[in-house]
Design a protein around this motif. Structure first.
Motif, short mmCIF file in Angstrom:
data_model
loop_
_atom_site.label_atom_id
_atom_site.label_comp_id
_atom_site.label_asym_id
_atom_site.label_seq_id
_atom_site.Cartn_x
_atom_site.Cartn_y
_atom_site.Cartn_z
N ARG A 98 0.88 -1.23 0.00
CA ARG A 98 0.02 -0.03 0.01
C ARG A 98 0.77 1.38 0.12
NH1 ARG A 98 -4.63 -1.37 4.25
NH2 ARG A 98 -5.45 -3.67 3.25
N LEU A 99 0.42 2.32 -0.87
CA LEU A 99 1.12 3.68 -0.79
C LEU A 99 0.02 4.59 -0.18
CD1 LEU A 99 2.37 3.53 -4.56
CD2 LEU A 99 3.47 2.63 -2.60
N SER A 100 0.28 5.19 0.88
CA SER A 100 -0.43 6.02 1.50
C SER A 100 0.19 7.51 1.91
CB SER A 100 -0.73 5.54 2.76
OG SER A 100 -1.69 6.35 3.65
N ASN A 101 -0.69 8.50 1.24
CA ASN A 101 -0.28 10.00 1.61
C ASN A 101 1.07 10.36 1.04
OD1 ASN A 101 -2.55 11.34 3.38
ND2 ASN A 101 -2.13 9.12 4.40
N LEU A 102 1.51 9.91 0.00
CA LEU A 102 2.49 10.16 -0.81
C LEU A 102 2.12 10.99 -2.07
CD1 LEU A 102 4.24 6.55 -1.13
CD2 LEU A 102 4.17 8.25 0.73
N VAL A 103 3.19 11.86 -2.37
CA VAL A 103 2.98 12.76 -3.61
C VAL A 103 3.86 12.33 -4.83
CG1 VAL A 103 3.25 15.05 -4.48
CG2 VAL A 103 2.38 14.73 -2.09
N PHE A 104 3.40 12.43 -5.95
CA PHE A 104 4.18 12.00 -7.16
C PHE A 104 3.97 13.32 -8.22
CE2 PHE A 104 2.49 8.30 -5.31
CZ PHE A 104 3.32 7.29 -5.35
N ARG A 105 5.28 13.71 -8.46
CA ARG A 105 5.26 14.89 -9.12
C ARG A 105 6.11 14.87 -10.47
NH1 ARG A 105 5.87 19.02 -5.30
NH2 ARG A 105 3.72 19.24 -4.90
N ARG A 106 5.72 15.37 -11.45
CA ARG A 106 6.60 15.77 -12.66
C ARG A 106 6.76 17.41 -12.62
NH1 ARG A 106 5.18 16.49 -19.02
NH2 ARG A 106 7.03 16.67 -19.73
N GLY A 107 8.13 17.88 -12.46
CA GLY A 107 8.10 19.00 -12.26
C GLY A 107 8.91 19.98 -13.13
N THR A 108 9.49 19.09 -14.07
CA THR A 108 10.16 19.88 -15.28
C THR A 108 9.96 18.92 -16.55
OG1 THR A 108 12.33 18.78 -15.02
CG2 THR A 108 11.82 20.70 -13.76
N ALA A 109 10.25 19.33 -17.72
CA ALA A 109 9.98 18.61 -18.79
C ALA A 109 10.91 17.48 -18.88
CB ALA A 109 10.10 19.75 -20.14
N ASP A 110 12.09 17.63 -18.27
CA ASP A 110 12.96 16.55 -18.39
C ASP A 110 12.60 15.57 -17.33
OD1 ASP A 110 14.65 18.04 -19.85
OD2 ASP A 110 15.75 19.07 -18.28
N GLU A 111 11.65 15.50 -16.61
CA GLU A 111 11.48 14.59 -15.52
C GLU A 111 10.19 13.51 -16.14
OE1 GLU A 111 10.44 16.20 -11.61
OE2 GLU A 111 12.07 17.56 -11.68
N ALA A 112 9.96 13.62 -17.36
CA ALA A 112 9.12 12.74 -18.22
C ALA A 112 9.20 11.24 -17.54
CB ALA A 112 9.15 12.82 -19.71
N VAL A 113 7.99 10.65 -17.37
CA VAL A 113 7.72 9.28 -17.07
C VAL A 113 6.29 8.81 -17.86
CG1 VAL A 113 9.09 9.18 -14.73
CG2 VAL A 113 6.75 9.67 -15.01
#
Length: 204
Positions: A98-113
């Motif tokens: 389980r993943l709980s209360n976490l944040v997942f963020r792409r902050g710039t164009a170079d961080e593409a997933v």
């Protein structure tokens, strides 16, 4: 890292006097030791690089592993900073995590997933709870912020999805081989370029 046997209870990562200095050390211990009851992994506030959660011996519906912040919700952020990974958390080989209360963020164009949280057919019983997903960098690159990978008995609840191409992709096996037991409930979606949810080939 020495393994003294299966784990349960609470383990801390990255805090003062933590059980493990890094998340990578904790994941290695999990792969080596397994669990024999519920285990909560509490992460110190900060930004984390992409990880692969390994197969963990002993997990079940009652003996699950939960990753959560030590402190406030939103204080643990996963980003692609120095990695070539195509997902922020890869859960394709684990069950009942389980993943709980976490944040997942792409902050710039170079961080593409392509995926922020990626599951696979083996990811039975995994859950994503009270998490935040953010890809507001144009053009969007995140094909699915959560991809269930045809796994059964997945739960995604009370999460917020901002941007990206698709919020949740819950595509099952096939129309003649339905995936069962998945629950997507009380989630918030905003500004996806394609779909908030793709849910097909599923049965209740």
């Amino acid at each position: 890292i020495a393994c003294s046997g299966p784990m349960s209870g609470v383990r801390t990562v990255g805090t003062a006097n933590a059980d493990y200095a890094s998340l990578e050390q904790m994941l290695f211990a999990l792969a080596s030791c397994g669990v024999n009851g519920q285990l909560t992994v509490k992460l110190a506030a900060g930004e984390y690089d992409p990880i692969v959660i390994p197969e963990i011996d002993g997990t079940s519906a009652t003996s699950y592993v939960q990753f959560e912040p030590v402190g406030d919700s939103g204080s643990v952020i996963f980003r692609k900073r120095f990695s070539s990974s195509n997902s922020l958390i890869d859960m394709q080989n684990c069950q009942y995590v389980r993943l709980s209360n976490l944040v997942f963020r792409r902050g710039t164009a170079d961080e593409a997933v392509s995926y922020m949280v990626r599951m696979g057919v083996r990811s039975t019983g995994c859950q994503v709870l009270d998490c935040g997903f953010v890809d507001n960098v144009q053009p969007f690159s995140t094909v699915a912020e959560v991809y269930t990978g045809a796994a059964p008995s997945i739960r995604v609840e009370r999460c917020s999805f901002y941007g990206g191409i698709t919020g949740i992709n819950a595509t099952g096996f096939a129309s003649d081989n339905l995936t069962s037991g998945n629950v997507l409930v009380n989630n918030y979606f905003e500004n996806q370029s394609n779909n908030a949810i793709i849910a097909s080939n599923q049965t209740g």
